[in-house]
Design a protein around this motif. Structure first.
Motif, short mmCIF file in Angstrom:
data_model
loop_
_atom_site.label_atom_id
_atom_site.label_comp_id
_atom_site.label_asym_id
_atom_site.label_seq_id
_atom_site.Cartn_x
_atom_site.Cartn_y
_atom_site.Cartn_z
N HIS A 43 0.79 -1.23 0.00
CA HIS A 43 0.00 0.00 0.00
C HIS A 43 0.83 1.28 0.00
CE1 HIS A 43 -2.96 -3.00 1.44
NE2 HIS A 43 -3.85 -2.22 0.86
N TRP A 44 2.09 1.22 0.45
CA TRP A 44 2.90 2.43 0.56
C TRP A 44 4.02 2.51 -0.47
CZ3 TRP A 44 3.97 2.95 6.59
CH2 TRP A 44 2.74 3.07 7.24
N ASN A 45 4.21 1.46 -1.23
CA ASN A 45 5.33 1.40 -2.17
C ASN A 45 4.79 1.27 -3.60
OD1 ASN A 45 7.97 1.22 -3.13
ND2 ASN A 45 8.14 -0.98 -2.72
N GLY A 46 4.16 2.33 -4.06
CA GLY A 46 3.51 2.30 -5.37
C GLY A 46 4.51 2.33 -6.51
N ASP A 47 4.22 1.58 -7.57
CA ASP A 47 5.11 1.53 -8.72
C ASP A 47 5.29 2.90 -9.38
OD1 ASP A 47 5.48 -1.17 -8.38
OD2 ASP A 47 3.89 -1.75 -9.77
N GLY A 48 4.27 3.73 -9.28
CA GLY A 48 4.34 5.05 -9.90
C GLY A 48 4.93 6.13 -9.03
N ASP A 49 5.27 5.80 -7.80
CA ASP A 49 5.82 6.79 -6.87
C ASP A 49 7.28 7.10 -7.22
OD1 ASP A 49 3.44 6.79 -5.52
OD2 ASP A 49 4.10 5.40 -3.96
N SER A 50 7.69 8.30 -6.92
CA SER A 50 9.08 8.69 -7.16
C SER A 50 10.00 8.03 -6.15
CB SER A 50 9.22 10.21 -7.05
OG SER A 50 9.02 10.63 -5.71
N PHE A 51 11.30 8.06 -6.45
CA PHE A 51 12.30 7.50 -5.54
C PHE A 51 12.21 8.15 -4.17
CE2 PHE A 51 16.46 7.04 -3.60
CZ PHE A 51 16.85 5.76 -3.96
N ALA A 52 12.05 9.48 -4.14
CA ALA A 52 12.00 10.20 -2.87
C ALA A 52 10.78 9.81 -2.05
CB ALA A 52 12.02 11.71 -3.12
N ARG A 54 9.11 6.99 -2.27
CA ARG A 54 9.29 5.61 -1.79
C ARG A 54 10.23 5.55 -0.59
NH1 ARG A 54 9.88 1.35 -6.82
NH2 ARG A 54 7.65 1.14 -7.25
N ARG A 55 11.30 6.32 -0.63
CA ARG A 55 12.23 6.31 0.49
C ARG A 55 11.55 6.87 1.73
NH1 ARG A 55 18.51 8.30 0.56
NH2 ARG A 55 18.69 6.34 -0.59
N ALA A 56 10.80 7.95 1.58
CA ALA A 56 10.09 8.53 2.73
C ALA A 56 9.07 7.55 3.30
CB ALA A 56 9.41 9.83 2.32
N SER A 57 8.40 6.81 2.42
CA SER A 57 7.44 5.81 2.89
C SER A 57 8.14 4.70 3.66
CB SER A 57 6.68 5.22 1.69
OG SER A 57 5.92 6.21 1.03
N GLY A 190 14.84 -5.02 2.42
CA GLY A 190 16.11 -4.29 2.50
C GLY A 190 17.13 -4.74 1.48
N HIS A 191 16.71 -4.95 0.24
CA HIS A 191 17.66 -5.36 -0.80
C HIS A 191 17.59 -4.39 -1.98
CE1 HIS A 191 13.91 -7.35 -2.11
NE2 HIS A 191 13.90 -7.89 -0.91
N LEU A 192 18.45 -4.57 -2.95
CA LEU A 192 18.65 -3.57 -3.99
C LEU A 192 17.87 -3.87 -5.27
CD1 LEU A 192 22.46 -2.87 -3.54
CD2 LEU A 192 20.51 -1.55 -2.68
N SER A 193 16.74 -4.52 -5.16
CA SER A 193 15.89 -4.70 -6.34
C SER A 193 15.28 -3.35 -6.72
CB SER A 193 14.77 -5.70 -6.04
OG SER A 193 13.91 -5.19 -5.03
N ASP A 194 14.78 -3.25 -7.93
CA ASP A 194 14.18 -1.99 -8.38
C ASP A 194 13.03 -1.58 -7.47
OD1 ASP A 194 15.98 -1.87 -10.46
OD2 ASP A 194 14.61 -2.76 -11.94
N ARG A 195 12.26 -2.56 -7.01
CA ARG A 195 11.09 -2.24 -6.19
C ARG A 195 11.48 -1.75 -4.80
NH1 ARG A 195 5.86 -2.43 -5.69
NH2 ARG A 195 4.93 -2.93 -3.66
N HIS A 196 12.57 -2.29 -4.24
CA HIS A 196 12.85 -2.03 -2.84
C HIS A 196 14.11 -1.19 -2.59
CE1 HIS A 196 10.27 -5.76 -2.34
NE2 HIS A 196 9.62 -4.81 -1.71
N ARG A 197 14.78 -0.77 -3.65
CA ARG A 197 16.00 0.02 -3.46
C ARG A 197 15.73 1.27 -2.61
NH1 ARG A 197 20.62 -0.02 -6.53
NH2 ARG A 197 19.53 -1.32 -8.05
#
Length: 323
Positions: A43-52, A54-57, A190-197
């Motif tokens: 719910h908080w890590n949307g594919d369309g969200d910006s990097f910033a 996503r990090r804040a979420s 906590g890994h470096l995939s595109d979704r979770h970076r």
């Protein structure tokens, strides 16, 4: 310091572990933490969200986990103390905290790899090691399966036993709950995939920080245990830690892995494949890399002695406090 609670939890977990029937009936605390993290990820890590964003979420998720676990731990501690007094509360809270330690389950899973290799050959070892590591088991030969099991034993000794006990010792039930929630978040996101970076950045960084004390302490326990195990070397363990631990890609995993490698005259870590991607890592230790089931058994003996030394250390502190 919550030394009596730490000792109680350690002894209960060593004696009984977390019964499988409870897992089947009500689940496990880590499963409940994982459900909350998975919900936030959806719910908080949307594919369309910006990097910033996503990090804040992700930072928000970490803050939520800390707040929820602290509230649960403090409420349970206050309630049990009010109802049962100090001794009764220590027993009940020790039972709860023991579910967040992993001495018995780690031993069982790693021993299963040795047994798999011994009775089922390479395929048996691959099936067993797939339960405890994320690397591709079909790419592993017997030596690779054995190294993976021993590396998992060393790393999980630190973050599955020493670290939660350390934070239980220092912060009581809230401390161990917060630690396990952050550690679970790191393993999930906590890994470096595109979704979770971006979304997992805060969990990964905080997990690195809160594991720093235990990773160093775990190397001490392994080196101390090596003095009591025939064929193991305490001095070689410490030498390997001093030379190799900082070369590991993880700021923490290299300490117990290097100690285990040095103590047993092995080489651990090095290049390996996760989900089709080659990870180039430094070798821990300078001994044999061609390992087998007997080396897994040797590592288990060293691990059990390290667990015993840790328990005795906590018991001594308890006795000093009481007397």
């Amino acid at each position: 310091m919550f030394v009596s609670l730490a000792l109680t939890a350690l002894l209960i977990e060593a004696a009984a572990g977390y019964p499988q029937i409870l897992v089947q009936r009500v689940g496990h605390p880590v499963m409940w933490m994982g459900a909350l993290i998975a919900w936030a990820d959806r719910h908080w890590n949307g594919d369309g969200d910006s990097f910033a964003v996503r990090r804040a979420s992700g930072v928000g998720l970490v803050a939520l986990l800390v707040a929820v676990m602290a509230a649960i731990g403090l409420a349970a501690t206050w309630l049990m103390t009010a109802l049962l007094g100090n001794i009764g509360a220590t027993i009940v809270l020790g039972i709860l905290a023991s579910s967040l330690l992993a001495q018995r389950s780690l031993d069982t899973h790693v021993a299963a790899v040795a047994e798999g290799l011994e009775t089922g050959g390479l395929e048996g070892g691959r099936r067993a090691v797939a339960m405890i590591v994320g690397r591709d088991p079909e790419r592993l030969d017997e030596a690779g399966v054995s190294r993976a099991a021993i590396e998992s034993l060393a790393e999980n000794f630190s973050d599955g036993i020493v670290a939660p006990l350390f934070w239980l010792f220092m912060g009581g039930l809230p401390g161990i709950l917060i630690y396990k929630a952050i550690n679970t978040a790191d393993s999930m996101i906590g890994h470096l995939s595109d979704r979770h970076r971006a979304f997992g950045w805060a969990a990964a960084r905080l997990d690195d920080l809160i594991n720093l004390p235990a990773s160093r302490l775990s190397a001490v326990w392994i080196a101390a245990a090596a003095r009591l195990i025939p064929g193991a070397s305490s001095s070689s363990a410490l030498h390997a830690v001093a030379r190799d631990a900082s070369r590991h890609r993880s700021p923490n995993a290299g300490w117990p892995e290097a100690a285990m490698a040095g103590a047993l005259g092995l080489r651990l870590a090095g290049p390996r494949t996760y989900h089709g991607h080659l990870v180039t890592d430094a070798w821990m230790g300078d001994g044999r890399a061609n390992l087998n089931a007997s080396d897994v058994r040797r590592a288990l003996r060293l691990y059990r002695m390290a667990c015993l030394i840790q328990a005795l250390f906590v018991a001594v502190i308890f006795l000093v406090k009481v007397l």
